[in-house]
Design a protein around this motif. Structure first.
Motif, PDB file in Angstrom:
ATOM      1  N   LEU A  49     -78.668 -12.808  64.245  1.00  0.00           N
ATOM      2  CA  LEU A  49     -80.148 -12.599  64.717  1.00  0.00           C
ATOM      3  C   LEU A  49     -81.593 -12.361  63.978  1.00  0.00           C
ATOM      4  O   LEU A  49     -82.673 -12.411  64.290  1.00  0.00           O
ATOM      5  CB  LEU A  49     -79.987 -11.550  66.168  1.00  0.00           C
ATOM      6  CG  LEU A  49     -79.013 -11.627  67.051  1.00  0.00           C
ATOM      7  CD1 LEU A  49     -78.575 -10.842  67.814  1.00  0.00           C
ATOM      8  CD2 LEU A  49     -79.546 -12.155  68.478  1.00  0.00           C
ATOM      9  N   THR A  50     -81.421 -11.767  62.747  1.00  0.00           N
ATOM     10  CA  THR A  50     -81.824 -11.478  61.879  1.00  0.00           C
ATOM     11  C   THR A  50     -82.590 -13.008  60.806  1.00  0.00           C
ATOM     12  O   THR A  50     -83.129 -13.405  61.087  1.00  0.00           O
ATOM     13  CB  THR A  50     -81.029 -10.778  60.523  1.00  0.00           C
ATOM     14  OG1 THR A  50     -80.476  -9.933  61.167  1.00  0.00           O
ATOM     15  CG2 THR A  50     -81.771 -10.953  59.102  1.00  0.00           C
ATOM     16  N   SER A  51     -81.206 -14.080  61.237  1.00  0.00           N
ATOM     17  CA  SER A  51     -81.665 -15.643  60.970  1.00  0.00           C
ATOM     18  C   SER A  51     -82.698 -15.911  61.656  1.00  0.00           C
ATOM     19  O   SER A  51     -83.306 -16.565  61.214  1.00  0.00           O
ATOM     20  CB  SER A  51     -80.060 -15.739  60.266  1.00  0.00           C
ATOM     21  OG  SER A  51     -80.736 -17.233  59.951  1.00  0.00           O
ATOM     22  N   ILE A  52     -82.777 -15.718  63.015  1.00  0.00           N
ATOM     23  CA  ILE A  52     -83.242 -16.632  63.854  1.00  0.00           C
ATOM     24  C   ILE A  52     -84.381 -15.935  64.225  1.00  0.00           C
ATOM     25  O   ILE A  52     -85.718 -17.013  64.271  1.00  0.00           O
ATOM     26  CB  ILE A  52     -82.810 -15.956  65.722  1.00  0.00           C
ATOM     27  CG1 ILE A  52     -81.172 -17.097  65.279  1.00  0.00           C
ATOM     28  CG2 ILE A  52     -83.409 -16.757  66.359  1.00  0.00           C
ATOM     29  CD1 ILE A  52     -81.967 -18.547  66.160  1.00  0.00           C
ATOM     30  N   ARG A  53     -84.846 -14.801  63.355  1.00  0.00           N
ATOM     31  CA  ARG A  53     -86.098 -13.752  63.814  1.00  0.00           C
ATOM     32  C   ARG A  53     -87.343 -14.581  62.341  1.00  0.00           C
ATOM     33  O   ARG A  53     -88.233 -14.950  62.601  1.00  0.00           O
ATOM     34  CB  ARG A  53     -86.272 -12.203  63.422  1.00  0.00           C
ATOM     35  CG  ARG A  53     -87.061 -11.106  62.674  1.00  0.00           C
ATOM     36  CD  ARG A  53     -87.094 -10.323  62.694  1.00  0.00           C
ATOM     37  NE  ARG A  53     -85.467  -9.280  61.376  1.00  0.00           N
ATOM     38  CZ  ARG A  53     -85.730  -9.451  60.839  1.00  0.00           C
ATOM     39  NH1 ARG A  53     -86.716  -9.915  60.282  1.00  0.00           N
ATOM     40  NH2 ARG A  53     -85.164  -9.071  60.066  1.00  0.00           N
ATOM     41  N   GLN A  54     -85.904 -14.940  61.693  1.00  0.00           N
ATOM     42  CA  GLN A  54     -86.684 -15.071  60.399  1.00  0.00           C
ATOM     43  C   GLN A  54     -86.820 -16.710  60.150  1.00  0.00           C
ATOM     44  O   GLN A  54     -87.840 -17.734  59.333  1.00  0.00           O
ATOM     45  CB  GLN A  54     -86.202 -14.954  58.749  1.00  0.00           C
ATOM     46  CG  GLN A  54     -85.227 -13.564  58.304  1.00  0.00           C
ATOM     47  CD  GLN A  54     -84.484 -13.138  56.975  1.00  0.00           C
ATOM     48  OE1 GLN A  54     -83.677 -14.391  57.058  1.00  0.00           O
ATOM     49  NE2 GLN A  54     -84.132 -12.252  56.350  1.00  0.00           N
ATOM     50  N   LEU A  55     -85.880 -17.234  61.486  1.00  0.00           N
ATOM     51  CA  LEU A  55     -86.687 -19.125  61.688  1.00  0.00           C
ATOM     52  C   LEU A  55     -88.108 -18.960  61.716  1.00  0.00           C
ATOM     53  O   LEU A  55     -88.426 -20.553  61.681  1.00  0.00           O
ATOM     54  CB  LEU A  55     -85.699 -18.938  62.368  1.00  0.00           C
ATOM     55  CG  LEU A  55     -84.794 -20.564  62.901  1.00  0.00           C
ATOM     56  CD1 LEU A  55     -85.509 -21.557  61.082  1.00  0.00           C
ATOM     57  CD2 LEU A  55     -84.783 -21.544  63.501  1.00  0.00           C
ATOM     58  N   LYS A  56     -88.075 -18.444  62.875  1.00  0.00           N
ATOM     59  CA  LYS A  56     -89.170 -17.735  63.384  1.00  0.00           C
ATOM     60  C   LYS A  56     -90.348 -18.022  63.135  1.00  0.00           C
ATOM     61  O   LYS A  56     -91.578 -18.558  63.035  1.00  0.00           O
ATOM     62  CB  LYS A  56     -89.395 -17.043  64.987  1.00  0.00           C
ATOM     63  CG  LYS A  56     -88.754 -17.400  66.016  1.00  0.00           C
ATOM     64  CD  LYS A  56     -88.811 -16.317  67.429  1.00  0.00           C
ATOM     65  CE  LYS A  56     -86.987 -16.220  68.489  1.00  0.00           C
ATOM     66  NZ  LYS A  56     -87.291 -15.562  69.203  1.00  0.00           N
ATOM     67  N   ASP A  57     -90.478 -16.787  61.807  1.00  0.00           N
ATOM     68  CA  ASP A  57     -91.483 -17.233  61.385  1.00  0.00           C
ATOM     69  C   ASP A  57     -91.464 -18.123  60.102  1.00  0.00           C
ATOM     70  O   ASP A  57     -92.990 -18.453  59.598  1.00  0.00           O
ATOM     71  CB  ASP A  57     -91.178 -15.574  59.355  1.00  0.00           C
ATOM     72  CG  ASP A  57     -91.283 -14.743  59.969  1.00  0.00           C
ATOM     73  OD1 ASP A  57     -91.886 -14.213  60.888  1.00  0.00           O
ATOM     74  OD2 ASP A  57     -90.707 -13.615  59.368  1.00  0.00           O
ATOM     75  N   TYR A  58     -90.233 -18.653  59.925  1.00  0.00           N
ATOM     76  CA  TYR A  58     -90.759 -19.787  58.913  1.00  0.00           C
ATOM     77  C   TYR A  58     -91.210 -21.373  60.281  1.00  0.00           C
ATOM     78  O   TYR A  58     -92.106 -22.016  59.297  1.00  0.00           O
ATOM     79  CB  TYR A  58     -89.514 -20.791  58.566  1.00  0.00           C
ATOM     80  CG  TYR A  58     -89.331 -21.685  58.071  1.00  0.00           C
ATOM     81  CD1 TYR A  58     -89.936 -22.377  56.289  1.00  0.00           C
ATOM     82  CD2 TYR A  58     -89.218 -23.472  58.263  1.00  0.00           C
ATOM     83  CE1 TYR A  58     -89.693 -23.113  55.965  1.00  0.00           C
ATOM     84  CE2 TYR A  58     -89.755 -25.258  57.821  1.00  0.00           C
ATOM     85  CZ  TYR A  58     -89.414 -24.343  56.332  1.00  0.00           C
ATOM     86  OH  TYR A  58     -89.606 -25.752  55.721  1.00  0.00           O
ATOM     87  N   LEU A  89     -72.265 -14.832  69.014  1.00  0.00           N
ATOM     88  CA  LEU A  89     -71.300 -14.638  68.519  1.00  0.00           C
ATOM     89  C   LEU A  89     -71.048 -13.275  68.872  1.00  0.00           C
ATOM     90  O   LEU A  89     -72.147 -12.593  69.777  1.00  0.00           O
ATOM     91  CB  LEU A  89     -72.984 -15.121  67.240  1.00  0.00           C
ATOM     92  CG  LEU A  89     -72.481 -16.784  67.279  1.00  0.00           C
ATOM     93  CD1 LEU A  89     -73.258 -16.567  65.321  1.00  0.00           C
ATOM     94  CD2 LEU A  89     -71.010 -16.860  66.918  1.00  0.00           C
ATOM     95  N   THR A  90     -70.479 -12.227  68.049  1.00  0.00           N
ATOM     96  CA  THR A  90     -70.297 -10.911  68.105  1.00  0.00           C
ATOM     97  C   THR A  90     -70.297 -10.175  66.945  1.00  0.00           C
ATOM     98  O   THR A  90     -69.831 -10.877  65.474  1.00  0.00           O
ATOM     99  CB  THR A  90     -68.453 -11.091  68.526  1.00  0.00           C
ATOM    100  OG1 THR A  90     -68.059 -11.775  67.968  1.00  0.00           O
ATOM    101  CG2 THR A  90     -68.543 -11.414  70.853  1.00  0.00           C
TER     102      THR A  90
END
Length: 211
Positions: free
Chosen positions: A176-185, A167-168
């Motif tokens: 990218l913010t969502s991916i980081r939060q997904l890793k927390d989940y 994405l751009t």
């Protein structure tokens, strides 16, 4: 002889006392590695996470009473219809857990409307309607479902990361913010770790209710 025995006993008791007061380095290291049961152990941390997203939430069911004032009263039907029809944007001011439910205090971007609604079916992230994020959203939901079922998530997470990398602009930043939060989940697995992007789709699907 008795004096010598008394001295030895005193020394022994002192040694035991020191050993209890100062555990070995191995014990300290083991304790340091012990993880906490949850990461978001207070509503304050959850509030900060959602509030940081800013005015990105909409209330699809406000006209059905999904926005209650602090005094317990509701806005007029006309006002609630206006909130829905104008796609009024809200920001989370506070998350609070009450018994088995979760409530969110919201304030509109124009400052006119304030109230509480339920986390599960009261509001959703406007970016759920962004077609360029649709594929990422679907894969992230698959990751979360796999986590909930105790299935492997590594391959699905890699897929989500690849989509985000492609994405751009602002879409990439959100992804990218969502991916980081997904890793927390994946690591902690509580509702508070739900990526902000997925609010309104997990848990529960607000968008399905308004189709």
């Amino acid at each position: 002889m008795k004096k010598v025995a008394k001295v030895l006993l005193t020394a022994l008791l002192l040694a035991v006392s020191v050993a209890v007061s100062f555990p070995t380095n191995n014990v300290i290291a083991a304790d340091a590695k012990t993880p906490k049961a949850v990461r978001y152990d207070t509503d304050k941390a959850w509030t900060r996470k959602l509030a940081k997203a800013g005015y990105v939430f909409m209330l699809p069911n406000a006209d059905k009473g999904a926005l209650i004032k602090a005094n317990g009263n509701s806005y007029s039907k006309k006002t609630l219809n206006k909130i829905v029809n104008n796609f009024t944007l809200f920001k989370v001011k506070r998350i609070k857990s009450v018994h088995n439910g979760v409530f969110a205090d919201l304030v509109s971007k124009n400052g006119k409307y304030k109230g509480s609604t339920t986390y599960v079916n009261g509001f959703y992230n406007k970016n759920l309607l962004n077609e360029k994020l649709e594929l990422l959203i679907n894969v992230e939901l698959t990751v979360m479902n796999a986590k909930d079922l105790g299935k492997p998530t590594d391959g699905l997470l890699t897929q989500a990361e690849a989509i985000a990398a492609g994405l751009t602009g602002q879409n990439k930043k959100i992804a990218l913010t969502s991916i980081r939060q997904l890793k927390d989940y994946i690591k902690w697995g509580t509702m508070a770790e739900t990526p902000v992007l997925l609010v309104g789709r997990y848990p529960g699907n607000v968008l399905e209710e308004i189709k």
